[in-house]
Write a protein that holds these residues in place. Structure first.
Motif, short mmCIF file in Angstrom:
data_model
loop_
_atom_site.label_atom_id
_atom_site.label_comp_id
_atom_site.label_asym_id
_atom_site.label_seq_id
_atom_site.Cartn_x
_atom_site.Cartn_y
_atom_site.Cartn_z
N LYS A 83 0.86 -1.20 0.00
CA LYS A 83 0.00 0.00 0.00
C LYS A 83 0.89 1.24 0.00
CE LYS A 83 -3.43 1.16 2.90
NZ LYS A 83 -4.36 1.04 4.06
N GLY A 111 -8.07 -8.22 -0.17
CA GLY A 111 -8.37 -7.70 1.16
C GLY A 111 -8.30 -6.18 1.17
N SER A 136 -12.04 -10.03 -0.46
CA SER A 136 -11.79 -11.47 -0.29
C SER A 136 -11.47 -11.83 1.15
CB SER A 136 -10.64 -11.90 -1.21
OG SER A 136 -9.44 -11.31 -0.78
N THR A 137 -11.37 -10.84 2.03
CA THR A 137 -11.22 -11.14 3.46
C THR A 137 -12.50 -10.72 4.18
OG1 THR A 137 -10.31 -8.96 4.06
CG2 THR A 137 -8.72 -10.64 3.40
N SER A 144 -13.57 -2.52 5.09
CA SER A 144 -12.79 -1.64 4.21
C SER A 144 -13.37 -1.43 2.81
CB SER A 144 -11.34 -2.12 4.11
OG SER A 144 -11.27 -3.39 3.55
N ASN A 159 -2.17 5.25 5.91
CA ASN A 159 -3.35 5.92 5.33
C ASN A 159 -3.25 7.44 5.29
OD1 ASN A 159 -4.62 3.38 5.08
ND2 ASN A 159 -5.38 3.51 7.18
N PHE A 176 -15.23 -17.09 -1.06
CA PHE A 176 -13.80 -16.75 -0.89
C PHE A 176 -13.32 -17.01 0.53
CE2 PHE A 176 -13.81 -13.22 -4.38
CZ PHE A 176 -13.54 -14.17 -5.35
N THR A 179 -11.05 -20.07 1.91
CA THR A 179 -9.59 -20.23 1.77
C THR A 179 -8.82 -19.26 2.67
OG1 THR A 179 -9.47 -18.61 -0.05
CG2 THR A 179 -9.81 -20.93 -0.66
N LEU A 180 -9.56 -18.43 3.39
CA LEU A 180 -8.90 -17.43 4.23
C LEU A 180 -8.23 -18.09 5.43
CD1 LEU A 180 -8.75 -14.30 4.31
CD2 LEU A 180 -10.74 -14.35 5.82
N PRO A 181 -6.96 -17.73 5.73
CA PRO A 181 -6.32 -18.29 6.93
C PRO A 181 -7.18 -17.98 8.16
CG PRO A 181 -4.71 -17.09 5.61
CD PRO A 181 -6.06 -16.84 4.99
N GLU A 184 -6.86 -14.68 9.91
CA GLU A 184 -7.43 -13.55 9.18
C GLU A 184 -8.94 -13.49 9.36
OE1 GLU A 184 -5.84 -11.12 7.88
OE2 GLU A 184 -3.81 -11.92 7.71
P1 NAD Z 1 -4.88 -7.89 3.57
O1 NAD Z 1 -5.47 -7.23 2.41
O2 NAD Z 1 -3.44 -7.75 3.80
O3 NAD Z 1 -5.24 -9.46 3.52
C1 NAD Z 1 -4.78 -10.30 4.56
C2 NAD Z 1 -4.04 -11.52 4.00
O4 NAD Z 1 -4.97 -12.48 3.52
C3 NAD Z 1 -3.10 -11.22 2.85
O5 NAD Z 1 -1.94 -12.00 3.00
C4 NAD Z 1 -3.89 -11.71 1.63
O6 NAD Z 1 -3.05 -12.10 0.58
C5 NAD Z 1 -4.64 -12.87 2.19
N1 NAD Z 1 -5.93 -13.18 1.57
C6 NAD Z 1 -6.88 -12.29 1.23
N2 NAD Z 1 -7.98 -12.93 0.82
C7 NAD Z 1 -7.71 -14.25 0.88
C8 NAD Z 1 -8.48 -15.43 0.60
N3 NAD Z 1 -9.76 -15.35 0.23
N4 NAD Z 1 -7.88 -16.62 0.77
C9 NAD Z 1 -6.59 -16.69 1.21
N5 NAD Z 1 -5.84 -15.63 1.51
C10 NAD Z 1 -6.40 -14.42 1.35
O7 NAD Z 1 -5.57 -7.43 4.94
P2 NAD Z 1 -7.04 -6.98 5.35
O8 NAD Z 1 -7.15 -7.30 6.78
O9 NAD Z 1 -8.07 -7.50 4.42
O10 NAD Z 1 -7.00 -5.40 5.16
C11 NAD Z 1 -6.16 -4.58 5.94
C12 NAD Z 1 -6.05 -3.22 5.29
O11 NAD Z 1 -7.34 -2.64 5.23
C13 NAD Z 1 -5.17 -2.22 6.02
O12 NAD Z 1 -4.28 -1.62 5.11
C14 NAD Z 1 -6.15 -1.19 6.56
O13 NAD Z 1 -5.58 0.10 6.64
C15 NAD Z 1 -7.25 -1.26 5.55
N6 NAD Z 1 -8.56 -0.81 6.03
C16 NAD Z 1 -9.21 0.13 5.31
C17 NAD Z 1 -10.46 0.58 5.69
C18 NAD Z 1 -11.20 1.58 4.85
O14 NAD Z 1 -12.23 2.10 5.29
N7 NAD Z 1 -10.74 1.87 3.66
C19 NAD Z 1 -11.06 0.06 6.85
C20 NAD Z 1 -10.36 -0.90 7.58
C21 NAD Z 1 -9.12 -1.34 7.15
#
Ligand code: NAD
Ligand code: ZN
Length: 395
Positions: A83, A111, A136-137, A144, A159, A176, A179-181, A184
């Motif tokens: 990011k 994610g 996907s998370t 987000s 940010n 989706f 498959t998420l860990p 997570e």
């Molecule tokens: P991320 O995007 O890093 O995803 C987490 C991990 O899961 C990564 O390693 C990714 O490759 C893996 N992954 C994702 N989907 C998967 C799936 N379906 N199967 C297997 N693996 C998968 O983390 P996150 O928690 O989704 O997002 C965090 C980010 O979101 C931070 O940068 C934060 O600042 C931001 N955020 C933004 C807002 C907003 O309002 N815009 C709100 C909250 C958080």
């Protein structure tokens, strides 16, 4: 199409939820979000699992509607480090090399990292082009991807550079999540529980009572299947999971609709985040956002109790709910200490980290206080004195 649910945000039904959503997604885009080029941007982890099914869905949709569009994709490294300004530039230069013009639609498949980054690229490329979120998370689905906040990080902090830029669609394909860990998934549950705490006690009860079924639905979820013959049959757990994600997404969509630029109501979504962020600043990246927010939720609930607004039994319920999903509820949590390598979180450091909170009014700290589970003291964050916060942190 059968079996999909829509949620309205900012006056249009652009949030779409379902299992096996990819065929719908591709058809909807090709027919209703017209573009000459669709550009999928995702990370390596997600690409390995979910990119080909999405590309296949586009092929099918084009065949079905007799249209031919260009579909490109770019895969970037996973993790918060992507990011960045550097990644943003790299994507922009690549889009220009590929001769992408204003009639391009970006697709953020991933994610929150992918969603925030791709959203910000879309916000400034050719002064702004359409994009869609394909979270996907769990965190991206309930948090987000909704609300139009896009951003990248700088060495000065997370940010700090970004824009409000609303996606044309938000497609939540619950398949989706299988498959998420696990960690997570638990991380995302912190936001789901947070939203119930500020908004709706019945939603909270569902979470309290549904722990096993919800976890089961994620761990044994069905994968996307493109034979086109399998009828969708949801287990009880899958129905509950959809229900819970839907409830959370609805609250966020409502709050954003009422207060898009976060001048009051939207600030309620920061429950647990004032203290949580201050802890995260010390323990990231070893400890995840949701894990820090869970501890922040308990501390801020303690503060609500200390100030005479909420009973102790409610704090216990919140703590039990968080821990039943595997979230830490204090800085003494053993798994947390193990992950952080025992990094100390002194009260002074937490307090000074809290000084740079965007929500503060000058030097006065603003914290979301609960009056009970499902309701808050004010319809916005409340001013709280440093003395009171320090007292709670020292306990
Ligand atoms: P991320 O995007 O890093 O995803 C987490 C991990 O899961 C990564 O390693 C990714 O490759 C893996 N992954 C994702 N989907 C998967 C799936 N379906 N199967 C297997 N693996 C998968 O983390 P996150 O928690 O989704 O997002 C965090 C980010 O979101 C931070 O940068 C934060 O600042 C931001 N955020 C933004 C807002 C907003 O309002 N815009 C709100 C909250 C958080
Ligand atoms: Zn959060």
């Amino acid at each position: 199409q059968e079996n999909i649910v829509k949620v309205s945000i900012l006056g249009s039904e652009s949030i779409i939820l379902g299992y096996h959503l990819l065929p719908y997604l591709a058809s909807d885009l090709v027919q209703n979000v017209k573009a000459s080029t669709y550009v999928i941007i995702t990370d390596r982890n997600i690409a390995a699992l979910h990119l080909n099914p999405l590309l296949d869905a586009f092929q099918d949709a084009q065949r079905k509607f007799g249209q031919s569009v260009r579909v490109l994709f770019k895969v970037i490294p996973p993790g918060e480090l992507s990011k960045s300004r550097e990644t943003k530039c790299a994507i922009e230069d690549w889009l220009l090399e590929e001769v992408c013009t204003r009639d391009t639609c970006l697709i953020a498949l991933g994610g929150g990292v992918i969603g925030d980054l791709v959203g910000f690229v879309a916000a400034t490329f050719m002064r702004g082009i359409p994009f869609v979120q394909v979270p996907s998370t769990l965190l991206a689905m309930v948090d987000s991807s909704i609300g139009g906040k896009t951003a990248i990080d700088t060495p000065h902090g997370k940010n700090l550079i970004g824009a409000f830029w609303q996606p044309k669609r938000i497609y939540m394909n619950l398949s989706f999540l299988s498959t998420l860990p696990k960690r997570e998934f638990i991380n995302g549950m912190a936001e789901v529980i947070k939203t119930a705490c500020i908004w709706n006690e019945q939603d909270f009860e569902k979470l309290e009572q549904g722990v096993e079924k919800i976890q089961d639905a994620v761990l044994n979820g069905v994968k996307d299947d493109f034979t086109g013959t399998t009828m969708e049959t949801r287990t009880e757990g899958q129905c509950l999971l959809l229900d819970v994600i839907l409830a959370s997404a609805r609250v966020k969509a409502h709050v954003v609709t009422v207060d898009e630029r976060e001048t009051g109501l939207r600030g309620l979504l920061n429950y647990g985040h004032s203290i949580g962020h201050a802890i995260e600043a010390i323990l990231a990246p070893q400890v995840l956002h949701g894990e820090c927010v869970a501890i922040g939720m308990i501390q801020e609930a303690e503060l609500s109790h200390y100030l005479g607004y909420m009973d102790r039994a409610s704090i216990d319920r919140i703590a039990n709910c968080l821990s039943s999903y595997g979230l830490p509820i204090s800085l003494d949590d053993e798994r947390l200490l193990c992950r952080s390598g025992g990094t100390p979180c002194p009260v002074d450091t937490i307090m000074s980290n809290m000084r740079i909170d965007k929500k503060n009014a000058g030097s006065v700290k603003k914290i979301v206080l609960l009056s009970q589970i499902g309701d808050t003291v004010e319809k916005k964050a409340s001013a709280v004195g440093d003395q009171e916060i320090e007292t709670i942190l020292h306990e």
